[in-house]
Design a protein around this motif. Structure first.
Motif, short mmCIF file in Angstrom:
data_model
loop_
_atom_site.label_atom_id
_atom_site.label_comp_id
_atom_site.label_asym_id
_atom_site.label_seq_id
_atom_site.Cartn_x
_atom_site.Cartn_y
_atom_site.Cartn_z
N LEU A 98 0.82 -1.21 0.00
CA LEU A 98 0.00 0.00 0.00
C LEU A 98 0.86 1.26 0.00
O LEU A 98 0.54 2.23 -0.69
CB LEU A 98 -0.94 0.01 1.20
CG LEU A 98 -2.12 -0.94 1.10
CD1 LEU A 98 -2.83 -1.04 2.42
CD2 LEU A 98 -3.07 -0.50 0.00
N GLU B 236 -6.86 3.56 0.45
CA GLU B 236 -5.61 2.90 0.82
C GLU B 236 -5.08 3.43 2.14
O GLU B 236 -4.56 2.66 2.96
CB GLU B 236 -4.58 3.06 -0.30
CG GLU B 236 -4.96 2.26 -1.53
CD GLU B 236 -4.30 2.74 -2.80
OE1 GLU B 236 -3.63 3.80 -2.80
OE2 GLU B 236 -4.45 2.05 -3.82
N GLU C 81 -7.02 1.78 4.85
CA GLU C 81 -6.55 0.41 5.04
C GLU C 81 -5.21 0.39 5.78
O GLU C 81 -4.98 -0.46 6.64
CB GLU C 81 -6.43 -0.31 3.70
CG GLU C 81 -6.12 -1.78 3.86
CD GLU C 81 -6.08 -2.55 2.55
OE1 GLU C 81 -5.68 -3.73 2.60
OE2 GLU C 81 -6.45 -2.00 1.49
#
Length: 113
Positions: A19, A61, A64
């Motif tokens: 990520l 992202e 996350e």
């Protein structure tokens, strides 16, 4: 640390690295689009649309990444695998599928309602 926790930690660290790489690519692409000289109206509209997608991806992202970092903290504190709401076990299958999960299936279903 049990085997499931070790597996989860490894998966979380790998996903975090991925990520972070994607975020760097998104930022580089957004910077590249901003640095173009005198785009025409069609190019400008396409770039604005692409930038919106990059920003949305980056926000998702980043969320996350926060979830992954929180899960890594729970591992270090010995709280990994326990539901943040009810305190019960999250479940091995769920943790293997979603190692950053904070809630057991029951609490997760209640949260979505």
């Amino acid at each position: 640390m049990d085997m499931l926790t070790i597996e989860a930690r490894t998966a979380l660290l790998q996903r975090r690295s991925s990520l972070r790489g994607l975020l760097r690519l998104n930022l580089t692409e957004a910077e590249r689009q901003h640095s173009r000289q005198e785009p025409d109206l069609v190019d400008e509209a396409a770039e604005e649309s692409a930038e919106e997608v990059l920003v949305r991806l980056s926000e998702r992202e980043e969320r996350e990444l926060r979830d992954i970092d929180d899960a890594l903290v729970r591992i270090e504190q010995g709280r990994f695998g326990h539901c943040a709401r009810c305190g019960g076990a999250i479940g091995r299958h769920r943790l293997r599928a979603i190692p950053e999960a904070r809630h057991c299936m029951e609490c997760s279903a209640q949260e979505r309602r």
